[in-house]
Design a protein around this motif. Structure first.
Motif, PDB file in Angstrom:
ATOM      1  N   ALA A 188       0.847  -1.191   0.000  1.00 24.61           N
ATOM      2  CA  ALA A 188       0.000   0.000   0.000  1.00 24.61           C
ATOM      3  C   ALA A 188       0.885   1.245   0.000  1.00 24.61           C
ATOM      4  O   ALA A 188       1.784   1.376   0.826  1.00 24.61           O
ATOM      5  CB  ALA A 188      -0.911   0.006   1.221  1.00 24.61           C
ATOM      6  N   HIS A 189       0.647   2.149  -0.939  1.00 23.41           N
ATOM      7  CA  HIS A 189       1.414   3.401  -0.974  1.00 23.41           C
ATOM      8  C   HIS A 189       0.573   4.491  -1.636  1.00 23.41           C
ATOM      9  O   HIS A 189      -0.414   4.213  -2.321  1.00 23.41           O
ATOM     10  CB  HIS A 189       2.745   3.206  -1.716  1.00 23.41           C
ATOM     11  CG  HIS A 189       2.602   2.780  -3.152  1.00 23.41           C
ATOM     12  ND1 HIS A 189       2.490   3.666  -4.193  1.00 23.41           N
ATOM     13  CD2 HIS A 189       2.546   1.538  -3.709  1.00 23.41           C
ATOM     14  CE1 HIS A 189       2.385   3.008  -5.328  1.00 23.41           C
ATOM     15  NE2 HIS A 189       2.407   1.711  -5.064  1.00 23.41           N
TER      16      HIS A 189
ATOM     17  N   GLU B 110      -6.458  -9.554  -0.982  1.00 23.86           N
ATOM     18  CA  GLU B 110      -6.357  -8.130  -1.332  1.00 23.86           C
ATOM     19  C   GLU B 110      -7.038  -7.322  -0.242  1.00 23.86           C
ATOM     20  O   GLU B 110      -8.180  -7.590   0.119  1.00 23.86           O
ATOM     21  CB  GLU B 110      -6.998  -7.840  -2.686  1.00 23.86           C
ATOM     22  CG  GLU B 110      -6.788  -6.397  -3.126  1.00 23.86           C
ATOM     23  CD  GLU B 110      -6.943  -6.196  -4.618  1.00 23.86           C
ATOM     24  OE1 GLU B 110      -6.180  -5.417  -5.202  1.00 23.86           O
ATOM     25  OE2 GLU B 110      -7.846  -6.827  -5.208  1.00 23.86           O
TER      26      GLU B 110
ATOM     27  N   TYR C  45      -8.028  -3.488   1.460  1.00 21.28           N
ATOM     28  CA  TYR C  45      -8.282  -2.055   1.251  1.00 21.28           C
ATOM     29  C   TYR C  45      -8.156  -1.352   2.596  1.00 21.28           C
ATOM     30  O   TYR C  45      -8.774  -1.772   3.579  1.00 21.28           O
ATOM     31  CB  TYR C  45      -9.681  -1.839   0.678  1.00 21.28           C
ATOM     32  CG  TYR C  45      -9.817  -2.250  -0.772  1.00 21.28           C
ATOM     33  CD1 TYR C  45      -9.820  -1.301  -1.785  1.00 21.28           C
ATOM     34  CD2 TYR C  45      -9.934  -3.597  -1.120  1.00 21.28           C
ATOM     35  CE1 TYR C  45      -9.932  -1.672  -3.124  1.00 21.28           C
ATOM     36  CE2 TYR C  45     -10.041  -3.977  -2.446  1.00 21.28           C
ATOM     37  CZ  TYR C  45     -10.047  -3.010  -3.442  1.00 21.28           C
ATOM     38  OH  TYR C  45     -10.147  -3.378  -4.753  1.00 21.28           O
TER      39      TYR C  45
ATOM     40  N   ALA D 227      -6.043   5.727   3.705  1.00 19.81           N
ATOM     41  CA  ALA D 227      -4.776   6.444   3.774  1.00 19.81           C
ATOM     42  C   ALA D 227      -4.733   7.262   5.057  1.00 19.81           C
ATOM     43  O   ALA D 227      -5.773   7.650   5.605  1.00 19.81           O
ATOM     44  CB  ALA D 227      -4.606   7.350   2.562  1.00 19.81           C
TER      45      ALA D 227
ATOM     46  N   TYR E  27       1.928  -4.031   6.674  1.00 19.14           N
ATOM     47  CA  TYR E  27       0.616  -3.609   7.114  1.00 19.14           C
ATOM     48  C   TYR E  27       0.159  -4.409   8.330  1.00 19.14           C
ATOM     49  O   TYR E  27       0.260  -5.626   8.390  1.00 19.14           O
ATOM     50  CB  TYR E  27      -0.398  -3.770   5.977  1.00 19.14           C
ATOM     51  CG  TYR E  27      -1.819  -3.652   6.464  1.00 19.14           C
ATOM     52  CD1 TYR E  27      -2.285  -2.442   6.950  1.00 19.14           C
ATOM     53  CD2 TYR E  27      -2.658  -4.755   6.473  1.00 19.14           C
ATOM     54  CE1 TYR E  27      -3.583  -2.337   7.431  1.00 19.14           C
ATOM     55  CE2 TYR E  27      -3.953  -4.644   6.945  1.00 19.14           C
ATOM     56  CZ  TYR E  27      -4.403  -3.439   7.419  1.00 19.14           C
ATOM     57  OH  TYR E  27      -5.680  -3.331   7.891  1.00 19.14           O
TER      58      TYR E  27
ATOM     59  N   GLU F 279      -8.600  -0.822   8.303  1.00 18.76           N
ATOM     60  CA  GLU F 279      -8.955  -1.785   7.267  1.00 18.76           C
ATOM     61  C   GLU F 279     -10.425  -1.640   6.925  1.00 18.76           C
ATOM     62  O   GLU F 279     -11.294  -1.710   7.782  1.00 18.76           O
ATOM     63  CB  GLU F 279      -8.669  -3.205   7.745  1.00 18.76           C
ATOM     64  CG  GLU F 279      -9.058  -4.251   6.724  1.00 18.76           C
ATOM     65  CD  GLU F 279      -8.822  -5.676   7.219  1.00 18.76           C
ATOM     66  OE1 GLU F 279      -9.561  -6.574   6.777  1.00 18.76           O
ATOM     67  OE2 GLU F 279      -7.906  -5.858   8.045  1.00 18.76           O
TER      68      GLU F 279
ATOM     69  N   ARG G 104     -13.721   2.186  -4.995  1.00 19.99           N
ATOM     70  CA  ARG G 104     -12.572   2.726  -4.260  1.00 19.99           C
ATOM     71  C   ARG G 104     -12.551   4.242  -4.397  1.00 19.99           C
ATOM     72  O   ARG G 104     -12.403   4.777  -5.495  1.00 19.99           O
ATOM     73  CB  ARG G 104     -11.275   2.107  -4.785  1.00 19.99           C
ATOM     74  CG  ARG G 104     -10.006   2.678  -4.165  1.00 19.99           C
ATOM     75  CD  ARG G 104      -8.831   1.712  -4.325  1.00 19.99           C
ATOM     76  NE  ARG G 104      -8.617   1.328  -5.700  1.00 19.99           N
ATOM     77  CZ  ARG G 104      -7.746   1.918  -6.531  1.00 19.99           C
ATOM     78  NH1 ARG G 104      -7.019   2.935  -6.112  1.00 19.99           N
ATOM     79  NH2 ARG G 104      -7.603   1.483  -7.764  1.00 19.99           N
TER      80      ARG G 104
ATOM     81  N   THR H  49      -8.498   5.839  -0.422  1.00 19.25           N
ATOM     82  CA  THR H  49      -8.325   4.421  -0.111  1.00 19.25           C
ATOM     83  C   THR H  49      -7.167   3.822  -0.897  1.00 19.25           C
ATOM     84  O   THR H  49      -7.036   4.046  -2.104  1.00 19.25           O
ATOM     85  CB  THR H  49      -9.613   3.641  -0.427  1.00 19.25           C
ATOM     86  OG1 THR H  49     -10.695   4.187   0.342  1.00 19.25           O
ATOM     87  CG2 THR H  49      -9.460   2.175  -0.077  1.00 19.25           C
ATOM     88  N   MET H  50      -6.340   3.055  -0.198  1.00 16.81           N
ATOM     89  CA  MET H  50      -5.242   2.317  -0.812  1.00 16.81           C
ATOM     90  C   MET H  50      -5.568   0.827  -0.777  1.00 16.81           C
ATOM     91  O   MET H  50      -6.415   0.392  -0.014  1.00 16.81           O
ATOM     92  CB  MET H  50      -3.931   2.573  -0.062  1.00 16.81           C
ATOM     93  CG  MET H  50      -3.535   4.034   0.009  1.00 16.81           C
ATOM     94  SD  MET H  50      -1.938   4.289   0.840  1.00 16.81           S
ATOM     95  CE  MET H  50      -2.348   3.801   2.529  1.00 16.81           C
ATOM     96  N   ARG H  51      -4.868   0.059  -1.582  1.00 19.26           N
ATOM     97  CA  ARG H  51      -5.060  -1.391  -1.571  1.00 19.26           C
ATOM     98  C   ARG H  51      -3.723  -2.083  -1.810  1.00 19.26           C
ATOM     99  O   ARG H  51      -2.790  -1.498  -2.360  1.00 19.26           O
ATOM    100  CB  ARG H  51      -6.073  -1.819  -2.638  1.00 19.26           C
ATOM    101  CG  ARG H  51      -5.649  -1.515  -4.070  1.00 19.26           C
ATOM    102  CD  ARG H  51      -6.606  -2.150  -5.052  1.00 19.26           C
ATOM    103  NE  ARG H  51      -6.294  -1.822  -6.429  1.00 19.26           N
ATOM    104  CZ  ARG H  51      -6.765  -2.471  -7.488  1.00 19.26           C
ATOM    105  NH1 ARG H  51      -7.587  -3.493  -7.310  1.00 19.26           N
ATOM    106  NH2 ARG H  51      -6.437  -2.125  -8.705  1.00 19.26           N
ATOM    107  N   PHE H  52      -3.647  -3.326  -1.397  1.00 19.42           N
ATOM    108  CA  PHE H  52      -2.448  -4.123  -1.636  1.00 19.42           C
ATOM    109  C   PHE H  52      -2.810  -5.597  -1.627  1.00 19.42           C
ATOM    110  O   PHE H  52      -3.819  -6.014  -1.061  1.00 19.42           O
ATOM    111  CB  PHE H  52      -1.372  -3.837  -0.577  1.00 19.42           C
ATOM    112  CG  PHE H  52      -1.740  -4.271   0.816  1.00 19.42           C
ATOM    113  CD1 PHE H  52      -1.400  -5.528   1.289  1.00 19.42           C
ATOM    114  CD2 PHE H  52      -2.436  -3.418   1.664  1.00 19.42           C
ATOM    115  CE1 PHE H  52      -1.731  -5.928   2.581  1.00 19.42           C
ATOM    116  CE2 PHE H  52      -2.775  -3.806   2.954  1.00 19.42           C
ATOM    117  CZ  PHE H  52      -2.418  -5.071   3.413  1.00 19.42           C
TER     118      PHE H  52
END
Length: 527
Positions: free
Chosen positions: A363-364, A417, A419, A422, A444, A451, A467, A471-474
């Protein structure tokens, strides 16, 4: 230089057990100057036990996708290096947990009198940097005229896509016929589309299990499982003929790379394989340019790619689905019906493979978008694709250690995955100091961040997630003990502007944050 160190020293005892690892980072926090590690592992430790210290070369402060050298955690040895922003990139390979026990070490930092130079190049700074040079969205393919475009002549009912009463009549017969070539026809009925839309409007996300038609999904699954077996990602690490000579593929950085599957980095943000069927010259071959192997003594040896690898057939099938289905106007119109977000205007898409013990995304802030988007991810992996069951009394997962669906759902082998929200710029000074004090290599942690949603690996399952801009995701690092690689078609859809866009889904995200159990999967069995 002499005289630049202070009396401040950090030191801690580390015990890395089976599955432990650290992703690529540069250690830059505060005044850290020298990083050191004293290894106290079992004297019989070998490279097959994993846990090696990985060292990464870089270009302009960006690490390569694979390490240039590795150092085994040999008993009673000392490793140390200078801490420099955008330079001292390193990671810890996953510990395989064989007979040698845990990876034990004493680790810490000597501090300098001043902050390192080029702090803006540090891993944490780069991960918090917004990116403005994103590729433009690609227009959709008009399947009727074989041209690209985002619009066609619509009748009055199709134009009024936000009218809930008219929505069930929007999918034309030609669109239905086109989509039925690929999709489970259960999802194309009016009642199903309405049910999916209602769920999506309430939760801002939905999962559609057994999404592709059985025949198509079975063909894809056969190819991906053959690919994993060919590469040795099986319980006994034997090849497709049962020969126990493959070794641990999770310790082979170039495993699965060939003329169509290329490694994607940089390592401090991501590592996975992406399918591209364009011809790759010898000059551009990812193995020749990126991979040096996991043995420094073999740094100049070049491994030729296997261009007959079964993953090429798997990638070709996935790429065809990516193009013919997810990049088509009929599917764009279908998405409007089941999300009520409006017909998507364009897309970014890719076909990916996450190999066990090797691949992940982080996540960035570069992931953040200026406008809200719709994420669509069709996942393939070993397993039935059914919803893993839980006991009613305690919520624990049913199934034993051989239950693949339950193993993916548990999250213990990664691949899911996630979410997360930020960081809020309004954090207090004390909160910001606390964040800066965290280890640079920390991944994370659900207790540290907000989360919003976690989507487990599930075969032939399409995940749709709204999204927003905050919001970030990884994709969580796929552990070496995972049942298979995670394969997916990942699409980000551009949405039309909406006056209510800033408010769309906010309440639902808050609900999901408070009670994740409300995110039950939409399943064909429920129709």
């Amino acid at each position: 230089p002499r005289g630049t160190l202070t009396d401040e020293i950090d030191c801690a005892a580390n015990c890395h057990t089976k599955g432990c690892h650290l992703l690529c980072h540069d250690d830059v926090i505060g005044t850290r100057k020298i990083s050191f590690i004293i290894y106290l592992t079992d004297p019989s430790w070998t490279k097959e036990d994993g846990g090696a210290l990985e060292l990464y070369n870089h270009k302009d402060g960006i690490p390569n996708v694979f390490p240039s050298a590795t150092i085994l955690p040999t008993y009673n040895s000392l490793a140390y290096f200078g801490v420099n922003a955008g330079v001292s990139f390193h990671a810890v390979q996953e510990v395989m947990g064989r007979e040698c026990g845990p990876r034990l070490s004493l680790q810490g930092w000597y501090h300098g009198r001043e902050l390192p130079e080029n702090m803006e190049c540090a891993t944490l700074s780069r991960l918090k940097t917004l990116e403005d040079d994103k590729e433009p969205f690609v227009p959709f393919i008009d399947t009727e005229n074989n041209e690209t475009g985002t619009e066609r002549k619509l009748d009055e009912t199709q134009t009024n896509v936000n009218d809930k009463e008219a929505r069930t009549n929007v999918l034309s017969e030609s669109d239905r016929n086109y989509l039925s070539q690929y999709m489970n026809e259960t999802y194309l009925t009016e009642s199903s589309m309405k049910e999916i839309c209602d769920k999506f409007e309430n939760e801002s996300s939905v999962q559609l299990r057994h999404f592709l038609k059985d025949a198509l999904a079975n063909n894809v699954k056969d190819d991906i499982l053959k690919s994993d077996a060919y590469d040795g990602f099986t319980s006994n690490n034997s090849d497709e003929n049962g020969n126990d000579n493959v070794g641990n593929p999770s310790l082979q950085y170039d495993i699965g790379i060939n003329k169509c599957w290329k490694a994607v980095g940089p390592a401090h943000k991501q590592r996975y394989l992406e399918y591209n069927d364009e011809h790759i010259t010898v000059k551009d071959d990812p193995i020749k340019t990126s991979v040096k192997g996991n043995d420094p003594s073999n740094a100049q040896k070049v491994k030729q790619p296997n261009n007959n690898h079964p993953s090429i057939a798997a990638g070709k099938q996935l790429s065809q689905i990516q193009t013919s289905l997810f990049q088509s106007l009929p599917f764009a119109r279908y998405l409007n019906l089941i999300t009520s977000l409006g017909q998507p205007l364009g897309h970014h898409s890719q076909t990916r493979r996450f190999r066990p013990g090797l691949d992940y995304t982080v996540a960035h802030y570069g992931i953040l978008t200026k406008e809200s988007v719709l994420d669509a991810t069709l996942c393939f992996a070993k397993g039935s694709g059914n919803q893993a069951r839980r006991w009613e009394d305690n919520g624990e997962l049913m199934g034993n250690d051989e239950d693949v669906d339950a193993l993916w759902e548990s999250g213990d082998v990664g691949g899911f995955e996630c979410y997360i929200a930020a960081d809020d710029d309004s954090d207090s000074e004390a909160e910001e100091d606390e964040k800066q004090a965290r280890p640079a290599d920390a991944e994370y942690n659900a207790e540290d961040d907000s989360e919003l949603l976690s989507v487990s690996v599930s075969d032939n399952t399409l995940s749709l997630v709204y999204r927003d801009t905050g919001t970030m995701r990884f994709v969580k690092y796929v552990a070496s003990g995972a049942p298979s690689s995670r394969w997916d078609i990942n699409v980000e859809y551009q949405l039309p502007e909406d006056d209510d866009d800033s408010n769309n889904g906010e309440d639902d995200n808050n609900d999901n944050e408070e009670d994740e159990s409300s995110n039950e999967n939409y399943d064909t069995d429920q129709i």
